[in-house]
Write an enzyme that holds these catalytic residues in place. Structure first.
Site, PDB file in Angstrom:
ATOM      1  N   CYS A   5       5.234   7.074  -1.662  1.00 53.10           N
ATOM      2  CA  CYS A   5       5.842   6.613  -2.688  1.00 53.10           C
ATOM      3  C   CYS A   5       7.270   6.991  -2.436  1.00 53.10           C
ATOM      4  O   CYS A   5       8.439   6.394  -2.693  1.00 53.10           O
ATOM      5  CB  CYS A   5       5.414   7.426  -4.152  1.00 53.10           C
ATOM      6  N   ASP A   6       7.542   8.298  -1.961  1.00 55.27           N
ATOM      7  CA  ASP A   6       9.085   8.873  -2.063  1.00 55.27           C
ATOM      8  C   ASP A   6       9.527   8.953  -0.515  1.00 55.27           C
ATOM      9  O   ASP A   6      10.781   9.470  -0.229  1.00 55.27           O
ATOM     10  CB  ASP A   6       9.275  10.023  -2.560  1.00 55.27           C
TER      11      ASP A   6
ATOM     12  N   CYS B 238       4.212  12.570  -3.640  1.00 57.52           N
ATOM     13  CA  CYS B 238       3.496  11.256  -2.885  1.00 57.52           C
ATOM     14  C   CYS B 238       4.358  10.777  -1.921  1.00 57.52           C
ATOM     15  O   CYS B 238       5.495  10.430  -2.101  1.00 57.52           O
ATOM     16  CB  CYS B 238       3.397  10.396  -4.096  1.00 57.52           C
TER      17      CYS B 238
END
Length: 314
Positions: free
Chosen positions: A146-147, A143
């Site tokens: 997300c990261d 993701c």
């Protein structure tokens, strides 16, 4: 009788139980409650599903662009306005054998309903290569939104060539120093508009006809062992992380032997989203279909709930 837990008090019977709280599940709940049916959405994680992993959605009608998490929140509030209930729990078993369906939760609750709508979605596929599990959360990610911020100013690889892969590539290119796209074919599968954007970015590099053989490092990802599919030669590249976007696997393990699945594990439905079991529907990414987008997921949910409301005497 009431069961307490999660986000709401849960009754032991609902007209409709929706398993999964992504856009398909929320849409089903909205249409069910507007039809006057009682409806519970059971979600094991945060409401919104993969929308929460999408930074910007720009192809949902009515919004030039909107954050995935924001759209998820708006959808949920809309459904709650008409009486839909949401509950955080994991479904551990289902019984579709009778006219009344039963859904068992991990907290010990068993909920009965006349209709069950399966909206469990799909998870990211894995490469299944050495180092992938070892370096999970240590440079291996599925993701970008997300990261991605963990890799500001660094060099990362992204594996894949579809819409999701190139969307994530474009997102990363605004954060990292360089993105190396690794694709097993000689051309992308993403839509032309996404391809055009990616090819114009100076910090995006493409490795064609290439696959990952191993993810290497000490305490974190440091390099990838790659293979050129045409020549068979292997080589390494230095990276600080690798993002994997090679597709989805349907979350249907719970439903094996309960409803018909295709060869890839997706639930087979008709145009009304009905499975082979009367009173059981499947919507969104979990069902066999050609296009998996927020808009098609929402449409699936609307069709299933509307059909159920018309077909069954509540």
């Amino acid at each position: 009788m009431f069961f307490i837990g999660g986000e709401s008090e849960v009754k032991d019977y609902y007209d409709v139980v929706v398993i999964g709280g992504g856009p398909a599940g929320i849409s089903a709940a909205l249409y069910a409650t507007r039809a006057g049916l009682s409806c519970l959405v059971v979600e094991s994680n945060i409401t919104g599903g993969q929308m929460n992993e999408t930074d910007i959605i720009e192809n949902y009608p009515g919004f030039d662009e909107i954050r995935g998490a924001t759209l998820a929140e708006k959808m949920r509030r809309h459904a709650e306005k008409f009486g839909a209930e949401f509950h955080i729990a994991t479904v551990i078993d289902v019984d579709f054998s009778g006219q009344v369906k039963r859904v068992k939760l991990d907290e010990g609750t068993t909920i009965s309903s006349k209709v069950v709508i399966i909206a469990t979605g799909a998870d990211h596929k894995k490469l299944n290569v050495p180092g992938e599990e070892e370096f999970a959360a240590k440079g291996v990610s599925y993701c970008a939104t997300c990261d991605g911020h963990f890799f500001k100013g660094k060099t990362v690889a992204l594996v894949g060539g579809g819409n999701t892969a190139i969307t994530e590539t474009l997102y990363l290119s605004n954060i990292v120093n360089k993105v190396i796209v690794i694709h097993r074919r000689d051309k992308l599968r993403a839509t032309k508009i996404l391809q055009d954007r990616a090819f114009k970015r100076e910090n995006i590099e493409f490795l064609w006809n290439t696959i990952v053989r191993e993810i290497r490092g000490s305490n974190k990802v440091e390099e990838l062992l790659l293979e050129n599919k045409k020549t068979g030669k292997t080589f390494t590249i230095k990276v600080d992380g690798v993002f994997i976007a090679i597709g989805l696997s349907p979350n249907t393990e719970l439903f094996k032997g309960k409803v018909n699945l295709d060869s890839q594990g997706y639930i087979i439905t008709n145009e009304n989203m009905e499975t082979n079991i009367r009173g059981v529907y499947a919507v969104g990414d979990v069902r066999a279909k050609s296009l998996r987008q927020v808009i098609t997921a929402a449409a699936d949910g609307a069709i299933a709930a509307s059909h159920a409301a018309e077909k069954f005497a509540f």
